[in-house]
Structure formats: structure tokens, C-alpha cells
Design a protein around this motif. Structure first.
Motif, mmCIF file in Angstrom:
data_model
loop_
_atom_site.group_PDB
_atom_site.id
_atom_site.type_symbol
_atom_site.label_atom_id
_atom_site.label_comp_id
_atom_site.label_asym_id
_atom_site.label_seq_id
_atom_site.Cartn_x
_atom_site.Cartn_y
_atom_site.Cartn_z
ATOM 1 N N ASN A 62 0.864 -1.177 0.000
ATOM 2 C CA ASN A 62 0.000 0.000 0.000
ATOM 3 C C ASN A 62 0.906 1.234 0.000
ATOM 4 O OD1 ASN A 62 -2.133 1.703 0.310
ATOM 5 N ND2 ASN A 62 -2.435 1.272 2.485
ATOM 6 N N PRO A 63 1.545 1.540 -1.131
ATOM 7 C CA PRO A 63 2.620 2.532 -1.107
ATOM 8 C C PRO A 63 2.124 3.984 -1.103
ATOM 9 C CG PRO A 63 2.582 1.260 -3.166
ATOM 10 C CD PRO A 63 1.310 0.998 -2.450
ATOM 11 N N PRO A 64 2.535 4.779 -0.101
ATOM 12 C CA PRO A 64 2.110 6.173 -0.051
ATOM 13 C C PRO A 64 2.662 6.991 -1.220
ATOM 14 C CG PRO A 64 3.138 5.507 2.024
ATOM 15 C CD PRO A 64 3.395 4.425 1.034
ATOM 16 N N CYS A 65 3.801 6.578 -1.771
ATOM 17 C CA CYS A 65 4.421 7.343 -2.850
ATOM 18 C C CYS A 65 3.592 7.295 -4.119
ATOM 19 C CB CYS A 65 5.820 6.809 -3.121
ATOM 20 S SG CYS A 65 5.866 5.022 -3.386
ATOM 21 N N ILE A 66 2.965 6.151 -4.381
ATOM 22 C CA ILE A 66 2.219 5.977 -5.625
ATOM 23 C C ILE A 66 0.936 6.799 -5.609
ATOM 24 C CG2 ILE A 66 0.828 4.256 -6.850
ATOM 25 C CD1 ILE A 66 3.124 2.317 -6.437
ATOM 26 N N ALA A 100 6.597 11.951 0.536
ATOM 27 C CA ALA A 100 5.535 11.066 1.006
ATOM 28 C C ALA A 100 6.050 9.722 1.497
ATOM 29 C CB ALA A 100 4.511 10.848 -0.110
ATOM 30 N N CYS A 101 7.287 9.354 1.167
ATOM 31 C CA CYS A 101 7.787 8.038 1.581
ATOM 32 C C CYS A 101 8.192 8.059 3.054
ATOM 33 C CB CYS A 101 8.985 7.632 0.732
ATOM 34 S SG CYS A 101 9.706 6.077 1.304
ATOM 35 N N PRO A 102 7.569 7.215 3.869
ATOM 36 C CA PRO A 102 7.878 7.217 5.307
ATOM 37 C C PRO A 102 9.245 6.601 5.625
ATOM 38 C CG PRO A 102 5.797 6.094 4.843
ATOM 39 C CD PRO A 102 6.506 6.258 3.554
ATOM 40 N N TYR A 103 9.896 6.028 4.615
ATOM 41 C CA TYR A 103 11.163 5.346 4.863
ATOM 42 C C TYR A 103 12.355 6.099 4.283
ATOM 43 C CZ TYR A 103 7.688 1.768 5.735
ATOM 44 O OH TYR A 103 6.598 1.091 6.209
ATOM 45 N N GLY A 104 12.094 7.222 3.650
ATOM 46 C CA GLY A 104 13.172 7.972 3.016
ATOM 47 C C GLY A 104 13.841 7.172 1.923
ATOM 48 N N ALA A 105 13.074 6.303 1.253
ATOM 49 C CA ALA A 105 13.671 5.357 0.314
ATOM 50 C C ALA A 105 13.791 5.915 -1.095
ATOM 51 C CB ALA A 105 12.857 4.072 0.288
ATOM 52 N N ARG A 106 13.388 7.167 -1.267
ATOM 53 C CA ARG A 106 13.487 7.746 -2.609
ATOM 54 C C ARG A 106 14.475 8.896 -2.592
ATOM 55 N NH1 ARG A 106 8.936 7.560 -6.294
ATOM 56 N NH2 ARG A 106 7.940 5.555 -6.013
ATOM 57 N N THR A 107 15.348 8.904 -3.572
ATOM 58 C CA THR A 107 16.297 10.010 -3.658
ATOM 59 C C THR A 107 16.187 10.648 -5.037
ATOM 60 O OG1 THR A 107 17.989 8.393 -4.211
ATOM 61 C CG2 THR A 107 17.964 9.195 -1.949
ATOM 62 N N PHE A 108 16.650 11.876 -5.105
ATOM 63 C CA PHE A 108 16.532 12.648 -6.336
ATOM 64 C C PHE A 108 17.875 12.670 -7.046
ATOM 65 C CE2 PHE A 108 15.884 16.610 -8.801
ATOM 66 C CZ PHE A 108 14.648 16.342 -9.329
ATOM 67 N N ASP A 109 17.845 12.571 -8.354
ATOM 68 C CA ASP A 109 19.076 12.677 -9.147
ATOM 69 C C ASP A 109 19.287 14.154 -9.482
ATOM 70 O OD1 ASP A 109 21.073 12.651 -11.061
ATOM 71 O OD2 ASP A 109 20.456 10.711 -11.854
ATOM 72 N N GLU A 160 5.022 -0.523 10.794
ATOM 73 C CA GLU A 160 3.785 -1.264 10.539
ATOM 74 C C GLU A 160 2.552 -0.411 10.810
ATOM 75 O OE1 GLU A 160 3.026 -4.268 9.441
ATOM 76 O OE2 GLU A 160 4.424 -5.796 10.136
ATOM 77 N N GLU A 161 2.687 0.489 11.785
ATOM 78 C CA GLU A 161 1.521 1.276 12.228
ATOM 79 C C GLU A 161 0.964 2.174 11.119
ATOM 80 O OE1 GLU A 161 4.604 1.685 13.169
ATOM 81 O OE2 GLU A 161 5.126 3.810 13.279
ATOM 82 N N LEU A 162 1.760 2.407 10.067
ATOM 83 C CA LEU A 162 1.283 3.279 8.998
ATOM 84 C C LEU A 162 0.435 2.533 7.966
ATOM 85 C CD1 LEU A 162 4.454 5.463 8.336
ATOM 86 C CD2 LEU A 162 2.493 6.001 9.768
ATOM 87 N N PRO A 221 4.599 13.692 10.185
ATOM 88 C CA PRO A 221 3.592 13.926 11.222
ATOM 89 C C PRO A 221 3.289 15.420 11.432
ATOM 90 C CG PRO A 221 5.253 12.379 11.985
ATOM 91 C CD PRO A 221 5.743 12.918 10.685
ATOM 92 N N TYR A 222 4.272 16.274 11.125
ATOM 93 C CA TYR A 222 4.070 17.720 11.287
ATOM 94 C C TYR A 222 2.942 18.224 10.377
ATOM 95 C CZ TYR A 222 5.388 22.713 11.409
ATOM 96 O OH TYR A 222 5.404 24.077 11.543
ATOM 97 N N TRP A 223 2.800 17.611 9.209
ATOM 98 C CA TRP A 223 1.748 18.007 8.261
ATOM 99 C C TRP A 223 0.507 17.160 8.385
ATOM 100 C CZ3 TRP A 223 5.510 17.660 3.525
ATOM 101 C CH2 TRP A 223 6.339 18.802 3.503
ATOM 102 N N ASN A 224 0.682 15.924 8.800
ATOM 103 C CA ASN A 224 -0.376 14.931 8.713
ATOM 104 C C ASN A 224 -1.466 15.178 9.749
ATOM 105 O OD1 ASN A 224 -0.727 11.372 9.131
ATOM 106 N ND2 ASN A 224 -1.673 12.699 7.655
#
Lengths: 303, 433
Positions: free
Chosen positions: A154-158, A190-199, A291-293, B214-217
Motif C-alpha cells: 500500500n505505497p504512499p508514494c504511488i 511522502a515516503c515514510p522510509y526515506g527510500a526515494r532520492t533525487f538525481d 507497521e503502524e502506517l 507527522p508535522y503536516w499529517n
């Protein structure tokens, strides 16, 4: 010795783990044949010659999968399971990764291998290894947390991508269409894991007398040949771990799995109940991040 | 002379801005000081600032054209015009923030129904059409007059912008036309209210839907966006009308009404911000806490206390209450200016503090790179492009103000009826101005 074998079955004795010299030699021979075949496949696909004739070598091994496999052969098991999974239609397989934190020594070779495989520029990293410290002196311990993309169910990024450039494949891998991506960086936030980086379009040898040519060499992410030169995607796009999709499609395990010195990273088809990852996910040591997310990651940790 | 100096200054700033924009488009996103962990910065701050100004100004105009606050009729066109130009500024900022600005059209072609940003871009485009339509309707009689009476650039402009419309020669025809305008402006205004709320509440939702921050959510975030938009919109109109509006008998009354509205909006905004911080600090969720602490007593403290509380709340309240005593229009204008500047601080503190803490503890130490850090200060190119875009929009706005009938009324009122029976009619001098 190994957590895995203990979990796999009490019916087999400890003696089973002793590998006789003859078996070892046989294994070595098998491995050599496998390696040779692998090299053949690689050279064939690289040269675009005799691609047809080399495909039979990608077919699944006819030998039944042994339930009990020594630790040093887990990679062969994963390899065979990968072939098996690739025979199925994409929607029937669900790629998943399991990382055993007790085995991870924090060598960061997965990070480096990933950087090399995908030719990642400065500031782009798909799989950093986080070092966690516990306790106060003298009672201290360390644990390592490699953090690739979680390939959430259930990806928040998508959800947030305004142009649907990032999406989930049928086999569960979250990918980015570099040609669609407008570079708004909404998914990064939007990624809660910081798994996306920008080029950012930077080079390691920028500012030195010569911009080294190897930095402009194309990477083959998603099986596409993309030279990283000014303004061309993936420059100014978001980038992320894709479970080495280009390798998977050629029957190879993700680079981080192949390179892990302690065999702490496992990869396979979660929808196959007989696969190694399915077995490991059934462990009581299993844990997922945040998991809570409700993101339902397909990346599992064994703590 | 002063005017010439003003235009020269704006042209220089615009020129510098264009140079900086050139650098940005040549070199790509590497000219920014943004990082992958601190992925939105100054440009997004100005984007939401201007979208807020636009939505606020537009909502102010609906009080005139929909809710018939006759006391504010003078500033109806002004607020529509500032809504238009603020929106243009906001869209320019969001455009230069894209890694691939040349692909902006993708947002209209490739759809993702679950993306707030996708919806917002459609909202912005519909909203800009609505504002343009409304602006044309309320100005069409004056444009027609310009086309027939004026020569030179104003005459030409009148001919082009009036789109062939001419005021009827007879009294009867004029009354009919006025009636049409009144009805259509009201209809557009009514459509415009949910749209303006959607424009800025939706902009707030872009941030509020992110579970990673969480600051925005929080569901209060879009509401704060709307209320602070009302604050900034009414402050901008107060400032512009007080400083540059024609001085006449009406002006003190209009300003008194405007400044009362401004105080009311500031009050509501303060309550909401107080609630947000109190609940957040009480709950103490670590990642949220780090952001809130950074705002109240950390690196964003000065921006919060001086900008958000000082310039955007306390100073305007003091100035306006003083101006009620001595009847100074200038002070009300200053209160407006101070609020508008203070709202920039509000916008900074809405965006940047969300990025101060790692998503996973120690992530910043896992791979060390200058683009993988949780700190940010805008680069000179980011600052210069921002100044340039603002100067350009101010320049365009000033030219429009000079050439178009913005404040001067031709005596041909758009809202025909003027009775004393409306509840919020403050036509009479309700304040000792």
C-alpha cells in the motif's frame, strides 16, 4: 551454527551439516558449471548473438528442490526459486526480500554493489545501511539495518504522484517511469522510509580537470539504456530501488543479494509457500518497519 | 520621477531574476541547496504563499459580489486582480520547482486520480479562468469606455480586452447589461467560493495527506491554509488600497472595514495555530515533536516569533487599534504590509520544519552526502529567481493597475441594488474614521 537450518526442520541431524570432501568437490564442480553457464548467458545477451539458443539455460533446473540446503547453498536455492517464479505469469508472483539483522555485519557491500550495478551518481543511494546503537557503556550493542525500498503493498508514494509516473508492477515491484516523471519530488516527501532520492545531475568528478567518461556510461535500470548526460532522464528525476528488475528479468538475483558477504539478504517469491522467503517470513523473529502506517512493506527483517 | 525609479528598480530585479532562471534551466536542479531528505524549499514556500494570497484575495472579492458587503465595493476589482496575478506567481514558482519543467503538460495528460497535486493543478487552471471571467465582467463597461473614448495604448487595450463588448447607449440597455453582469458575477462568485477553498484547502491537503510527515499529517493543516490565506489576501488588499488607492471620502470607511476583517482573520488564525501547537506538543510524537520544537525554540524560532507572531499578528493588531484612534489610513496600510511579509514566515514554517528529522533514526549517518542531509538554506540562485519572479509579477500588476480601470469607478455600479436591509452591509460610517 545457523538459525535457518534449525528452523527448517528438527528431523535432520546435525551430522547432515557436515559436508564431506567428495560432496564439496561435487558442489564446486556444479558451481563452476553454473558459473560458466551464467557467463555464457551474460556474454550472449550482451552481444545480442544467439539469444535464442541460450534461453534454454534459463529454464528451471529439473532437479527437485531439496528441503535441506547448507548455508553456502542458499544462493543456489534462491536462484532456482527465481527461475521457478519467472515461469509463472507476473501477477502470480510477489517479490519479497528478507534481511537477517543478526547476520548483517554492516559491511555496506550491498550499498556499494547497488551503487555500482545501477551506476548511481552522487546523492543517490538505494540501499544505505543504518547503524543502530543500543544500551549505555559498558552494556552496548550494535545492529545494522539495510534500508532498500520496502516495495509496500500500500505505497504512499504511488498515491501522491500527479502523473502516475510511479506505479506498482503486477509482481509487486514499485517502479518509476523516468520519461513520465516531472521531478516534483512529492513522492520523496511522502515516503515514510526515506527510500526515494533525487538525481540532482551531479557527477563525482565534477570540478576536477576532466569529467571521467565512466560517469556518462549508461546504466541499465529497467532494462533501458540511458546515458546520464545533461537534462536527460534519470537526471532531475526521482530514483529508487527496483529490486534490480533488469537482473530479475534475466534470471539473476538482485545485486545486493548476490554480493552480501554474510548471506544476510534473501530474495524470492512470497506467493510461493515453498520458497525460502516464505519460510523466513513465517519466523517469529520477523519484523517490518513502521507497521503502524499500514503501508504493508514487502521487505521483512529478522531481528 | 518616483514612478520611473520604481519601474527601473523592478526591471533591474526582473532582469537579475531572468539571469538566475537561465542558470536554473541550464544547470537543472543542482543549482538548489535542496537535498533528497529535505526535498522542498524556498520555491515551494513561495508557491503556497502566492496561492494563499490568490485564494484570500478571491474570497475577499466574493464578500463583495456574492455577500454584498457594499462597504468593500471599492476594492472588488483590486482583489480580483491581485488574485489573478498572485496565482500566476504561484504557478511560476511551482513550475520552476519541477525537475523537468518542460514536462508540465504531463499533469494534464497522465492521470492519477488519487493524487492531490493532480487535482490541484486542474483546480488552478479552472480557477484562473473563473477569475479572468469575473474580472472581465466587472470591468467590461470601463473597458468599453476605454475603447471608445481613449486613444493610444489605453484605447487599443480597451478595444482588445473588451472583446467587442460596448455599453448600450440607452439608459434602459445599460440597466439590462448591469443586471446581467450582476447575475453572472454572483454565479461565478458562488462557483468560486468552493473553488477558492479547494484551491487553497487543497494546497494544504497536498501536505496534510502525507503520513510520512507527522508535522503536516493533521486535518487542521488545510484549515490553517485557508484561514491564513484569508489573512494574507485581506492584508494585501488593505495595503494596496491604503497606499495606492485614490483618496476620497469613501476611503477611510473602506479601510476601516478591511482592517476589521483582517483583525478577525488574524484572530482565528492565531487560535488555530495555538491549537495545532498545543495538541502537537502535548502528544509528543517524536518526529512531530522535533518539528514543533524547531519552530518554537529551535532554528525556526526567530522566523516564528518575529515573523509569524510579530509581523503577522501582534504588529498589525497594534497598528490597526492605534489607527482607529487617530484615523490614519497609512497605519492600516502598514499593518497590511507587515501581515503580508509575516505570512511569508508562516509559509516558511509550514513547509521547512517538516524536514528536520530523519524518517528512520540515524538515516542521515547511514550514507554521508551533501544531498542526503536534513538541513537546508536556499542557494543564491533560489533566492535570486524568487526575487525575479516576484519583481516580474509586481511589474505586471503595476502596469495592469496603470492601464486598467482597477480602482476608479465609472459610477456604473455592478451591484445595482443598494438597500440598507442587508445584514452585513456596513455602507454607513460605522467607525469613527
Amino acid at each position: 551454527m545457523s538459525e535457518l537450518i534449525k528452523e527448517e526442520g528438527p528431523q535432520k541431524g546435525a551430522g547432515q551439516q557436515k559436508v564431506s570432501r567428495r560432496n564439496l568437490l561435487a558442489d564446486l564442480a556444479k558451481a563452476t558449471v553454473g558459473l560458466a553457464a551464467g557467463v555464457a548467458v551474460l556474454s550472449a545477451s550482451a552481444g545480442q548473438v544467439e539469444a535464442e539458443s541460450s534461453t534454454p539455460q534459463l529454464a528451471p533446473s529439473p532437479a527437485p528442490l531439496a528441503k535441506q540446503i547448507p548455508q553456502d547453498q542458499l544462493i543456489l536455492r534462491m536462484q532456482r526459486e527465481l527461475y521457478k517464479a519467472l515461469q509463472k505469469p507476473a501477477e502470480q508472483r510477489q517479490w519479497a526480500m528478507v534481511i537477517d539483522q543478526r547476520k548483517c555485519v554492516g559491511c555496506s557491500s550491498c550499498t556499494v554493489a547497488c551503487k555500482a550495478e545501477n551506476k548511481l551518481p552522487p546523492g543517490v543511494v538505494y540501499r544505505p545501511v543504518i547503524e543502530e546503537e543500543y544500551g549505555t557503556f559498558p552494556n552496548v550493542s550494535r545492529r545494522f539495518l539495510p534500508r532498500p525500498c520496502m516495495h509496500c503493498t500500500n505505497p504512499p508514494c504511488i498515491k501522491v504522484c500527479p502523473v502516475a509516473a510511479t506505479y506498482k508492477q503486477k509482481d509487486g515491484i514499485v517502479v518509476i517511469d523516468y520519461d513520465k516523471c516531472i521531478g516534483c519530488r512529492y513522492c520523496i516527501s511522502a515516503c515514510p522510509y526515506g527510500a526515494r532520492t533525487f538525481d540532482w545531475g551531479e557527477y563525482y568528478t565534477e570540478g576536477t580537470p576532466e569529467l571521467e567518461k565512466y560517469e556518462l556510461e549508461p546504466a541499465f535500470e529497467y532494462g533501458e539504456k540511458r546515458a546520464r548526460v545533461k537534462h536527460n532522464s534519470p537526471i532531475n528525476n526521482t530514483r529508487k530501488c527496483h529490486f534490480c528488475l533488469h537482473r530479475l528479468n534475466e534470471g539473476m538475483l538482485p545485486m545486493c543479494v548476490t554480493t552480501c558477504i554474510g548471506r544476510a539478504t534473501y530474495f524470492g517469491d512470497k506467493s510461493d509457500p515453498e520458497s525460502l522467503v516464505s519460510e523466513l517470513i513465517g519466523s517469529s523473529r520477523v519484523m517490518r518497519l513502521k507497521e503502524e502506517l499500514g503501508t504493508e512493506p514487502n521487505l521483512y527483517y529478522l531481528v | 520621477m518616483q514612478k520611473r525609479l520604481y519601474y527601473i528598480l523592478l526591471l533591474i530585479l526582473t532582469g537579475v531574476g531572468f539571469w538566475a532562471l537561465g542558470v536554473r534551466f541550464m544547470d537543472g536542479m543542482s543549482v538548489t541547496h535542496l537535498t533528497s531528505y529535505f526535498s522542498w524549499g524556498l520555491w515551494v514556500v513561495f508557491y503556497i504563499f502566492f496561492i494563499g494570497l490568490s485564494a484570500g484575495s478571491f474570497l475577499l472579492s466574493t464578500m463583495i459580489y456574492v455577500f454584498r458587503m457594499h462597504a468593500l465595493e471599492r476594492v472588488g476589482r483590486l482583489s480580483l486582480l491581485s488574485a489573478l496575478f498572485s496565482l500566476i506567481a504561484g504557478l511560476m514558482f511551482v513550475l520552476i520547482d519541477l525537475g523537468h519543467p518542460e514536462r508540465f503538460w504531463h499533469t494534464l495528460v497522465y492521470r492519477n486520480m488519487s493524487s492531490v497535486l493532480e487535482w490541484e493543478i486542474h483546480f488552478y487552471l479552472l480557477y484562473i479562468l473563473l477569475v479572468l471571467g469575473e474580472l472581465w465582467l466587472v470591468m467590461r463597461d470601463d473597458l468599453s469606455a476605454m475603447a471608445t473614448n481613449d486613444t493610444g495604448i489605453r484605447g487599443t487595450l480597451g478595444k482588445i480586452l473588451s472583446l467587442g463588448y460596448r455599453t448600450a447607449p440607452t439608459q434602459e440597455g445599460q440597466a439590462k447589461q448591469a443586471h446581467t453582469v450582476e447575475r453572472w458575477v454572483k454565479i461565478l462568485g458562488i462557483i468560486g467560493i468552493p473553488m477558492a477553498l479547494g484551491v487553497h484547502g487543497g494546497t494544504g491537503s497536498i501536505f496534510a495527506v502525507q503520513i510520512a510527515k507527522p508535522y503536516w499529517n493533521s486535518s487542521i493543516v488545510p484549515i490553517i491554509f485557508i484561514v491564513s490565506a484569508l489573512v494574507s489576501g485581506s492584508a494585501l488588499v488593505t495595503f494596496l488600497y491604503s497606499f495606492f488607492g485614490e483618496k476620497d471620502a469613501e476611503k477611510p470607511n473602506v479601510l476601516a472595514s478591511l482592517s476589521n476583517l483582517l483583525i478577525m482573520f488574524i484572530g482565528i488564525d492565531l487560535i488555530l495555530v495555538f491549537a495545532e501547537f498545543l495538541i502537537g506538543l502535548y502528544s509528543g510524537i517524536p518526529q512531530d515533536m522535533q518539528s514543533l520544537k524547531a519552530v518554537v525554540a529551535g532554528q525556526y524560532g526567530p522566523i516564528f516569533w518575529i515573523g509569524q507572531i510579530g509581523l503577522a499578528a501582534l504588529l498589525p493588531i497594534v497598528l490597526i487599534s492605534l489607527s482607529h484612534k487617530n484615523g490614519s489610513d497609512l497605519m492600516k496600510g502598514l499593518a497590511g504590509l507587515s501581515t503580508v511579509i509575516g505570512i511569508i514566515a508562516v509559509r516558511i514554517n509550514l513547509i521547512l520544519p517538516a524536514y528536520v528529522s530523519p524518517q528512520i533514526p540515524s538515516l542521515e549517518k547511514a550514507y554521508v552526502d551533501s544531498r542526503l542531509v536534513y538541513s537546508y538554506f536556499p542557494s543564491s540562485i533560489e533566492i535570486l529567481t524568487s526575487i525575479g519572479i516576484i519583481a516580474l509579477v509586481v511589474l505586471l500588476f503595476s502596469v495592469a493597475w496603470e492601464l486598467l480601470p482597477v480602482v476608479s469607478n465609472s459610477g456604473h455600479q455592478t451591484s445595482g441594488r443598494r438597500t440598507e436591509s442587508y445584514e452585513i452591509n456596513t455602507k454607513g460610517p460605522t467607525h469613527t474614521a
